[in-house]
Design an enzyme around this catalytic site. Structure first.
Site, PDB file in Angstrom:
ATOM      1  N   TYR A   1       0.003  -1.697   8.770  1.00 44.47           N
ATOM      2  CA  TYR A   1       0.098  -2.916   8.797  1.00 44.47           C
ATOM      3  C   TYR A   1       0.741  -3.076  10.497  1.00 44.47           C
ATOM      4  CZ  TYR A   1       4.817  -2.473   7.402  1.00 44.47           C
ATOM      5  OH  TYR A   1       6.440  -1.426   6.638  1.00 44.47           O
ATOM      6  N   GLU A   2       0.986  -1.707  11.023  1.00 38.39           N
ATOM      7  CA  GLU A   2       1.603  -1.425  12.205  1.00 38.39           C
ATOM      8  C   GLU A   2       0.755  -1.045  12.924  1.00 38.39           C
ATOM      9  OE1 GLU A   2       4.790   1.605  12.876  1.00 38.39           O
ATOM     10  OE2 GLU A   2       4.615   1.617  10.500  1.00 38.39           O
TER      11      GLU A   2
ATOM     12  N   HIS B   1       2.882   3.287   9.190  1.00 39.58           N
ATOM     13  CA  HIS B   1       1.988   2.008   8.002  1.00 39.58           C
ATOM     14  C   HIS B   1       1.181   1.592   9.053  1.00 39.58           C
ATOM     15  CE1 HIS B   1       6.536   2.346   6.718  1.00 39.58           C
ATOM     16  NE2 HIS B   1       5.691   2.389   5.626  1.00 39.58           N
TER      17      HIS B   1
ATOM     18  N   ASN C   1      12.515  -4.585  -5.777  1.00 39.90           N
ATOM     19  CA  ASN C   1      12.653  -5.796  -6.300  1.00 39.90           C
ATOM     20  C   ASN C   1      11.108  -5.837  -7.591  1.00 39.90           C
ATOM     21  OD1 ASN C   1      10.718  -5.105  -3.323  1.00 39.90           O
ATOM     22  ND2 ASN C   1       9.991  -6.540  -4.862  1.00 39.90           N
TER      23      ASN C   1
ATOM     24  N   ALA D   1       9.293   2.958  -1.084  1.00 36.50           N
ATOM     25  CA  ALA D   1       9.882   2.016  -1.753  1.00 36.50           C
ATOM     26  C   ALA D   1       9.130   0.904  -2.510  1.00 36.50           C
ATOM     27  CB  ALA D   1      10.383   0.989  -0.202  1.00 36.50           C
TER      28      ALA D   1
ATOM     29  N   HIS E   1      12.477  -7.488   4.198  1.00 32.22           N
ATOM     30  CA  HIS E   1      13.006  -5.840   4.193  1.00 32.22           C
ATOM     31  C   HIS E   1      13.957  -5.590   4.277  1.00 32.22           C
ATOM     32  CE1 HIS E   1      11.032  -2.258   5.470  1.00 32.22           C
ATOM     33  NE2 HIS E   1      12.193  -2.359   7.067  1.00 32.22           N
TER      34      HIS E   1
ATOM     35  N   MET F   1       2.729  -0.526   0.415  1.00 32.49           N
ATOM     36  CA  MET F   1       2.354  -0.728   1.714  1.00 32.49           C
ATOM     37  C   MET F   1       2.340   0.823   2.332  1.00 32.49           C
ATOM     38  SD  MET F   1       3.605  -3.738   3.307  1.00 32.49           S
ATOM     39  CE  MET F   1       4.522  -5.306   2.084  1.00 32.49           C
ATOM     40  N   SER F   2       1.871   2.377   1.687  1.00 38.87           N
ATOM     41  CA  SER F   2       2.153   3.034   1.818  1.00 38.87           C
ATOM     42  C   SER F   2       1.669   4.324   0.718  1.00 38.87           C
ATOM     43  CB  SER F   2       3.189   2.894   2.742  1.00 38.87           C
ATOM     44  OG  SER F   2       4.111   3.783   1.174  1.00 38.87           O
TER      45      SER F   2
ATOM     46  N   HIS G   1      12.529   3.735   9.412  1.00 41.41           N
ATOM     47  CA  HIS G   1      11.774   4.417   9.781  1.00 41.41           C
ATOM     48  C   HIS G   1      11.902   5.440  10.954  1.00 41.41           C
ATOM     49  CE1 HIS G   1       9.295   4.757   6.529  1.00 41.41           C
ATOM     50  NE2 HIS G   1       9.205   2.981   6.022  1.00 41.41           N
TER      51      HIS G   1
ATOM     52  N   SER H   1      11.471   3.542   3.399  1.00 39.86           N
ATOM     53  CA  SER H   1      12.089   3.143   3.715  1.00 39.86           C
ATOM     54  C   SER H   1      13.124   2.887   3.785  1.00 39.86           C
ATOM     55  CB  SER H   1      11.657   1.404   3.795  1.00 39.86           C
ATOM     56  OG  SER H   1      10.373   0.812   4.553  1.00 39.86           O
TER      57      SER H   1
END
Length: 275
Positions: free
Chosen positions: A84-85, A82, A234, A112, A246, A210-211, A60, A29
């Protein structure tokens, strides 16, 4: 999945005959700008490659960029997919195996992530030396293609010790204040609760995202040596007063892009010296 990878590799071979990248790189990201530095680039949209799902997340692009970077022939995945997609874990298999079939020996992931250490600074880089899979799935579930790897691949040494040493040395030479630690992958897309952040820290994680973990599992299964770097965009929930978003991820990812670019270029140059 294996057949899709073979078909995708054949498409690339037609577009760039004789091209044999040594390093495959995934750009996370807000980190896609590194692909703009590739020399003599050939760009192939994911839509042209069998089995390559199109990313739906901002930051992306969904392109494979082939060319020369840091003195090495590389294949850059400008964007990733990902879980979550809505994709299954197996969705990453064709992407990584295509890199292997093209000739890559090393897989280099960037992402990230949220820092679990309160003294981390947003925009800082973290070298990944191990991972924890909390995504609830594994991309190797199902039929195993023995031509790529064994049914039960080991994950000790998933992040290559020699590559880690090279990254440390390059960061030191460049004066980059990098961190190092364990990356924990969750399913997403929601950010973590305060209780989850506390739990992840007790498990030994230093960053959460998340990846990356599914890709590294596939890469190790097919014999690729792995390296990975997180941009700590963060502090995780509950460690600061900042509201997670995001947009924040993209902002700090872009701010750290120059440091990441310098680190990756230095790593690639060192691989040329070693090879």
């Amino acid at each position: 999945m294996s057949e899709q990878a073979r078909k995708a590799a054949a498409v690339v071979a037609q577009k760039v005959p004789g091209f044999r990248p040594r390093v495959g790189i995934t750009l996370g990201s807000g980190l896609g700008a590194l692909a703009e530095r590739v020399e003599d680039a050939t760009v192939v949209d994911f839509g042209e490659l069998p089995g390559f799902p199109r990313p739906s997340v901002e930051g992306h692009h969904g392109r494979l960029v082939l060319g020369r970077l840091g003195g090495q022939d590389v294949a850059c995945l400008q964007g990733r997919v990902h879980l979550y997609e809505g994709h299954p874990p197996q969705a990453v298999v064709p992407l990584v195996r295509t890199l292997r079939l093209l000739g890559c020996e090393t897989y280099f992931a960037t992402n990230a992530a949220g820092a679990l250490d309160p003294d981390a600074v947003p925009g800082q880089l973290m070298l990944i030396n191990d991972h924890i899979n909390m995504q609830g799935g594994n991309p190797l579930v199902g039929h195993n293609d023995e031509s790529f790897g064994p049914r039960f691949p080991a994950m000790d040494g998933a992040y290559d010790a020699q590559h880690l040493a090279t990254l440390r040395r390059v960061a030191d030479d460049l004066g980059l204040p990098v961190r190092e630690g364990v990356y924990l992958a969750t399913l997403g897309p929601s950010f973590e609760s305060h209780a989850e952040v506390r739990a992840f820290g007790r498990l030994g994680a230093n960053a959460v995202g998340m990846s990356t973990v599914p890709e590294v599992i596939v890469a190790r299964h097919c014999g690729l040596r792995c390296a990975a770097v997180s941009v700590l965009t963060n502090l995780a929930a509950g460690l600061s007063d900042e509201v997670l978003s995001h947009e924040q991820t993209l902002h700090y990812g872009q701010a750290a892009a120059e440091d990441l670019t310098r680190l990756v270029l230095g790593f690639l140059a060192a691989q040329g010296t070693a090879g």
